[in-house]
Scaffold this motif. Structure first.
Motif, PDB file in Angstrom:
ATOM      1  N   TYR A 142     -31.024  35.020 -11.253  1.00 24.18           N
ATOM      2  CA  TYR A 142     -32.387  35.435 -10.978  1.00 24.18           C
ATOM      3  C   TYR A 142     -32.651  35.345  -9.489  1.00 24.18           C
ATOM      4  O   TYR A 142     -32.214  34.406  -8.831  1.00 24.18           O
ATOM      5  N   ARG A 143     -33.360  36.329  -8.988  1.00 23.39           N
ATOM      6  CA  ARG A 143     -33.706  36.331  -7.562  1.00 23.39           C
ATOM      7  C   ARG A 143     -35.217  36.308  -7.469  1.00 23.39           C
ATOM      8  O   ARG A 143     -35.905  37.109  -8.100  1.00 23.39           O
ATOM      9  N   SER A 144     -35.765  35.392  -6.703  1.00 20.68           N
ATOM     10  CA  SER A 144     -37.215  35.312  -6.578  1.00 20.68           C
ATOM     11  C   SER A 144     -37.573  35.014  -5.132  1.00 20.68           C
ATOM     12  O   SER A 144     -37.616  33.867  -4.714  1.00 20.68           O
ATOM     13  N   VAL A 165     -20.789  35.432 -26.506  1.00 23.50           N
ATOM     14  CA  VAL A 165     -22.237  35.433 -26.399  1.00 23.50           C
ATOM     15  C   VAL A 165     -22.749  34.418 -25.391  1.00 23.50           C
ATOM     16  O   VAL A 165     -23.781  34.582 -24.757  1.00 23.50           O
ATOM     17  N   TYR A 166     -22.018  33.335 -25.184  1.00 20.10           N
ATOM     18  CA  TYR A 166     -22.509  32.306 -24.264  1.00 20.10           C
ATOM     19  C   TYR A 166     -21.956  32.460 -22.858  1.00 20.10           C
ATOM     20  O   TYR A 166     -22.178  31.624 -22.005  1.00 20.10           O
ATOM     21  N   ASN A 220     -21.775  40.544 -17.452  1.00 21.14           N
ATOM     22  CA  ASN A 220     -21.396  40.392 -18.847  1.00 21.14           C
ATOM     23  C   ASN A 220     -19.979  39.854 -18.932  1.00 21.14           C
ATOM     24  O   ASN A 220     -19.067  40.377 -18.323  1.00 21.14           O
ATOM     25  N   ILE A 238     -26.936  40.621 -13.767  1.00 17.65           N
ATOM     26  CA  ILE A 238     -26.274  40.146 -14.985  1.00 17.65           C
ATOM     27  C   ILE A 238     -24.796  40.499 -14.951  1.00 17.65           C
ATOM     28  O   ILE A 238     -24.424  41.621 -14.639  1.00 17.65           O
ATOM     29  N   LEU A 290     -22.600  34.867 -20.825  1.00 17.35           N
ATOM     30  CA  LEU A 290     -23.442  35.733 -20.011  1.00 17.35           C
ATOM     31  C   LEU A 290     -23.849  34.986 -18.744  1.00 17.35           C
ATOM     32  O   LEU A 290     -24.301  33.847 -18.802  1.00 17.35           O
ATOM     33  N   GLY A 318     -35.683  39.865  -9.072  1.00 16.25           N
ATOM     34  CA  GLY A 318     -34.844  40.658  -9.950  1.00 16.25           C
ATOM     35  C   GLY A 318     -33.818  39.811 -10.660  1.00 16.25           C
ATOM     36  O   GLY A 318     -33.836  38.578 -10.607  1.00 16.25           O
ATOM     37  N   VAL A 319     -32.925  40.512 -11.295  1.00 15.25           N
ATOM     38  CA  VAL A 319     -31.934  39.875 -12.140  1.00 15.25           C
ATOM     39  C   VAL A 319     -30.603  40.538 -11.873  1.00 15.25           C
ATOM     40  O   VAL A 319     -30.537  41.743 -11.680  1.00 15.25           O
TER      41      VAL A 319
END
Lengths: 334, 334, 334, 334
Positions: free
Chosen positions: C271-273, C264-265, C260, C258, C267, C255-256
């Motif tokens: 990531y989860r894997s 714009v930069y 905010n 995020i 962010l 999953g992800v």
């Protein structure tokens, strides 16, 4: 109308009853099984069946023309012999018998009585095997290099036979059918993990007169079901993945051409890597096709492709494999 | 800073140069190859490299600390010996040597000189193999039943060695790493289809003291690339499919428990079929990890897991396999 | 003992007869079909069945307790209404009816008569869908992001309905069962390639109140059979591949997250894997389980999960989808 | 010798530098990136590169002939305009620009200055896409029914654009290349799960003048990587699975022929299910082929297939899709 009696209603028997019932010019009238519960199950689905725990009632019945035998292999010889002696054709589960000697006696008896023996090498009646035979017979693959089969699963442990006698009959019968070359020697290895004297993992190498080699990997202890056969030929190479529901057979235009020249660095190897074609395969139920073929062979007095000799050749390879396995992988000529 | 010289810039050499170049505390300063065209290719990508067709320039160089040898196996012994005699560590392609005798001599020489030998068993540095070792060491699989590996492809035909010496070093080194039990005997079968005396198809069975068995199927003539290893254990069973880019390893909670009772029908078999877990695997480039480890072993005087003895054990199994293959699958004790 | 009459013996009817026949506390006594050939086929397999070309003989029979309706959808309302009016429970093929209005009338009628309606949403009785519901109910997936289904095949072109009414009932009924959130609007696109006014390809987007979205891709013109559903959640993500015979469901710890930030930069994306788990799934025949459940609901006066309201919700989404499709993908509130 | 300057050394820049470096008749002399750390990384691998944080040094340089732009899309117009104004050809990342207006201005400027624009639609240079174009151009598929693409992954969330602008340029450029028919209208749906106003899941339907329809499913939140395109034609149907390393394209001789007759039951449907062919595909690195093609177009003054107009058509579809998505799936004509 051929009247079929069925002996044995365990794992495979219900399929035999269902398919012969649905076959034109055939009917199933009687069923024998030592287990009354099996007979009861059968009766629910087929109320018209006469059932008995004594198979002799079928073999001596004057109404029955042929008997399908779906009992454990160690009972095959006795039941088949009794059936033939009573003048009835036999349709018999694979492997044909427990030994070469038994197979030879049954063949002799059937010939004397002019009766049919059909060994239930069901795979020969699948669309996949028929397509493979067609490709090899049509020389699409060219000279064969190897036949490499893997048949593993979390398998049903058999009570009376090892994994060779249980799974390899499929593969030996298929190879016997599609390949013209005759095997000349066998080496088998493997082991038993539960102290039963019945191996659950085995690896068999079959040598041929030319440089072709065949190999069989069978295993009752695999977590996944694999049924893959690779057949390498000079012109084309084939992969048959029987676990796939679609695209079971893939024919690869891949290969190698080697020119030997003098000196170790002067080997010239040309690799060919072209298209792959997966031919359309018809997929009627194989046992249905085989049942119809059995009736046809009886009615028209035809010799089945899966006759006693086919069964015998398979049993001979099984017996030899088993002997090699028991002797530390001894090289044994066929 | 460890200064690495590289000998051999054929198939694998470019990967060695690239990875050691990118390794902290290491640099690649010199390259030797008998083929000037290879040197030219290398020079384009690495303009700073000193190149030569005479490898002795590297082995005698006072600036170089260690030499990576990526030449055909029949040259290994001579080059490695020369390197060690000149006081340099070696990183050497698999298989370590062409014979047990050679391997033993190199180990002896390295020990006398207090130098490191690392045999490039690259697979030991993949996330997949490390995960398998972790699972076996943690007794997740329980007592092992079998180790069954298939490594086939339309392979690069080697000029000087058969398919056993070419492909099986991968599998023997992996098995040697992840399995504690020691092999006791080997049977190998196979054949050569091109009259070169170099088999392109081979099947190896390795016996262990308990009932564990290992099997290796290698083939340069397969139309498809298969790299699958099944490891069956009493508690769990594992499938490693190295061709998959994702979910390379699957651990199955599947198995069998057998209770033997008296009489053929009193066998009690319990089948277990639970969940499957595919553990996350880290996938950095294995050779990169190995290159860093080589530097670390030199700097901290550590014994590599893939030292000369590891290489020797693999060569011993290869030599034995080849001998069995040449003797019609003779059962040979290790 | 519940006595079942079956109306319709085309594609699905034989499965209904077979499964209710095998169900405890149920028997199938009568069958109606407008096609005498269908009745003849049925009679071969089930000689005891009373057969008729006039379904009214069943709906008015005093011996019959419930009627299974497996006829084309445009006949559902008339037959079901007649059945309910004659005081019999109904088990009815999906989709329930051709319109919301019809569904509402049947529900009203059944409630007045205190009769059961069960809509044959067979998939709800598969091990896979039950496992998915269990995972979602247990909050294993967390807040849902999307539900994305593809169901394509070289499909049986229907005579009277488009691909939405043919294939999507499966998916709408599954989604309705496993997801608590209620859909609020639909957009559907697609086209008809044979000038029949019946679309053979369609794409449906279903909006929910939160930001969840569902999507359905159905196609009668695909060369391959795909039946895949992805369900993305905040905690876990699931892939259900119904074409696989094994490992149908895979749950990914991926999953992800995020954060905010301003600009714009700025962010921050984590990531989860992690691991993937494929849970064991039981695989009895779904229609068998459903048949037993229907009998149980009648005998114990239970409200089925797949009752008339379930059928109505599905029909409402189908009707809306079809309306959107006919209006160039108009956004239509439910 | 074409002297290339590269602007942008983030995710894709290193591939551009590497491939143009290896291209005949080209060299990379200079690199600009606002991030000094990126320049440092580049310098390690390519010590000869002139680097700068101010891209204007490249655009005004008299030594540079062409500039490759691999920066975020919102900077494309400014940098490309500046480059063209300074008389240099451009090779620019997809999507070409942020708007149709920008694309049109750049095309106009390039034409006035007689300069090349090549938009980096890399997929057009893969063996797979070239094979698909060949099959469609050769009328192997016949009249096209649909083009159905799925491109999902646990994707890199972009800072400045939604999933449409990130992933769909690949698919729009491929479709634009292989299909002659021109799209006439678009409907797009989707949603944003993180309150950024940037959708992470989207579904796009593209209508054509005949009954052909195209559909695109893109998703940054998928646990698995899927890159599959189905193209259905009257004569053959094609599946392109770009995740496979082998057999990426499969062409199925499957289809339907429908004869409409009067009455709902008089529909005559003939299904065709023949062989599948997976054609051999060449697999050089696509960007390498494209880099060589760029140099060739400059040297021989050829119009690239992926010129500014190609980029413009893609941007127009992206802009329209985004507009439809922001307007609840409004049907918008192109």
């Amino acid at each position: 109308m051929i009247n079929i009696g069925v002996i044995g209603y365990g794992y495979w028997g219900p399929n035999i009853v269902r398919n012969f019932t649905g076959t034109k010019d055939a009917k199933v009238s009687s069923l024998a099984d030592v287990n009354p519960a099996a007979l009861e199950r059968a009766h629910k689905s087929y109320p018209h069946l006469k059932t008995t725990t004594d198979y002799h009632e079928l073999t001596i019945s004057s109404e029955i023309d042929a008997i399908a035998i779906a009992t454990p292999v160690f009972t095959h010889f006795e039941i088949a012999k009794n059936t033939l002696e009573n003048g009835k054709h036999i349709f018999i589960e694979k492997p044909f018998t427990s030994s070469v000697k038994e197979a030879e006696k049954l063949i002799e008896l059937a010939e004397k009585k002019n009766l049919k023996i059909m060994v239930d090498h069901t795979f020969l009646f699948t669309g996949a095997v028929r397509k493979i035979k067609e490709l090899i017979d049509g020389n699409v693959l060219g000279t064969l290099y190897y036949y490499d089969s893997t048949r593993v699963n979390l398998g049903l442990f058999q009570h009376d036979v090892n994994v060779i006698w249980d799974l390899v009959p499929h593969d030996f019968s298929i190879m016997d059918y599609v390949i013209k070359e005759k095997p000349v020697a066998i080496i088998a290895t493997g082991t038993d993990h539960f102290g039963r004297g019945l191996e659950d993992v085995a690896y068999i190498t079959v040598y041929f007169n030319n440089n072709m080699v065949a190999h069989f990997n069978v295993n009752w202890l695999s977590p996944v079901k694999v049924r893959t056969t690779l057949i390498g030929g000079e012109k084309k190479m084939l992969v048959w993945n029987d676990v796939e529901s679609d695209e079971k057979i893939k024919v690869y235009d891949r290969g190698v051409k080697i020119e030997n020249r003098e000196g170790v660095y002067n080997l010239l190897v040309n690799y060919r890597s072209g298209d792959m074609l997966s031919p359309r395969i018809d997929t009627p139920e194989a046992l249905k096709v085989e049942a119809e073929y059995f009736i046809e062979c009886i009615l028209n007095n035809k010799v089945p492709i899966n006759d006693g000799y086919s069964g015998l050749r398979v049993v001979k390879m099984l017996e030899t494999s088993d002997k090699s396995l028991k002797n530390k992988g001894k090289f044994i000529k066929l």
